[in-house]
Design an enzyme around this catalytic site. Structure first.
Site, PDB file in Angstrom:
ATOM      1  N   ASP A 172       0.850  -1.201   0.000  1.00 17.18           N
ATOM      2  CA  ASP A 172       0.000   0.000   0.000  1.00 17.18           C
ATOM      3  C   ASP A 172       0.881   1.244   0.000  1.00 17.18           C
ATOM      4  O   ASP A 172       2.038   1.195   0.436  1.00 17.18           O
ATOM      5  CB  ASP A 172      -0.871   0.027   1.263  1.00 17.18           C
ATOM      6  CG  ASP A 172      -1.784  -1.180   1.339  1.00 17.18           C
ATOM      7  OD1 ASP A 172      -2.121  -1.736   0.275  1.00 17.18           O
ATOM      8  OD2 ASP A 172      -2.135  -1.579   2.461  1.00 17.18           O
TER       9      ASP A 172
HETATM   10  N1  URA Z   1      -1.001  -5.977   4.107  1.00 11.58           N
HETATM   11  C1  URA Z   1      -1.516  -4.727   4.065  1.00 11.58           C
HETATM   12  O1  URA Z   1      -2.531  -4.457   4.686  1.00 11.58           O
HETATM   13  N2  URA Z   1      -0.893  -3.799   3.310  1.00 11.58           N
HETATM   14  C2  URA Z   1       0.247  -4.038   2.644  1.00 11.58           C
HETATM   15  O2  URA Z   1       0.784  -3.125   1.993  1.00 11.58           O
HETATM   16  C3  URA Z   1       0.788  -5.334   2.702  1.00 11.58           C
HETATM   17  C4  URA Z   1       0.139  -6.292   3.434  1.00 11.58           C
END
Ligand code: URA
Length: 240
Positions: free
Chosen positions: A106
């Site tokens: 993310d």
């Molecule tokens: N889990 C998440 O919630 N976000 C990420 O970027 C990776 C794993």
């Protein structure tokens, strides 16, 4: 490996179109193995080939395998919309080579991100059947309790998943931090699992993929490095 002409070699390494690469050679901007090269038809053995373009040295690589310490506010998507894309952190040759992230983090998740232009590698690493553990450190809004850890280990139901998802391992790191190991890579998985278990993830960092540890790479946020075969071997799934 079969020989490549200089213009094709430069193109394969991300220096632009064939026409542009020919022009670079004709303009005297390229050296090969320490010698000025002015004929783009020069046939080269790409193995161990060292060349310069505009004075910068490069080694020929059939494919590139990269580890990046992703900072916050960088998007992994192909068409980033709210933040700069992850390719802005790499030399522009890598965009021409179609280097892509292996899976996604993310925009506000930091840490270890693999990138490559080797489609077979990307596919193999992203395959859900591969079971490569990914290790995250999550900062939580509420304190990390034994009950929270137990719920994550037992598995939590996310609304669009057919079955509960469980952490392969998880452990308290500090009052507001836990380490969680996942084998899957579902959308926002850590954040959604923490929410489903009754807490909230306020920051997330990926610290390892398989046996490849971010700390061992010594990368500051935003820095990247090429991965050598011994490091790639650490990405293999653990033996059963
Ligand atoms: N889990 C998440 O919630 N976000 C990420 O970027 C990776 C794993």
């Amino acid at each position: 490996m079969s020989k490549l002409t200089l213009d094709r070699m430069l193109q394969s390494q991300g220096f632009g179109s064939r026409k542009w690469c020919r022009q670079l050679v004709e303009d005297g901007e390229v050296t090969v193995n320490g010698e000025p090269a002015d004929d783009y038809r020069l046939a080269l053995d790409p193995d161990h080939l060292v060349f310069t373009v505009f004075g910068e040295e490069w080694i020929y690589r059939q494919h590139v395998y990269i580890a990046l310490n992703k900072p916050v506010d960088i998007e992994c998507s192909r068409k980033p919309s709210h933040h700069p894309g992850v390719l802005t952190l790499l030399p522009e040759q890598f965009t021409w080579r179609e280097v892509q992230p292996v899976g996604r983090l993310d925009h506000d998740t930091t840490g270890l991100l693999l990138m490559s232009d080797d489609g077979a590698f990307i596919h193999a690493q992203s395959s859900p059947r591969r079971h490569v553990p990914k290790v995250y450190v999550a900062t939580t809004h509420d304190p990390v309790t034994d009950e929270l850890l137990e719920r994550l280990r037992r598995g939590v139901q996310l609304h669009d998943e057919p079955a509960p998802l469980a952490a392969q391992r998880c452990a308290r790191v500090s009052e507001h931090e836990l380490e969680i190991v996942l084998e899957q890579g579902k959308y926002h998985q850590v954040k959604r699992m923490l929410a489903a278990a009754g807490n909230h993830c306020s920051a997330l960092r990926r610290i390892a993929i398989g046996g490849l540890m971010l700390d061992a790479l010594g990368l500051a946020p935003g820095q990247w490095c090429y991965l050598v075969p011994e490091q790639l071997a650490l990405l293999a799934p653990a033996a059963p």
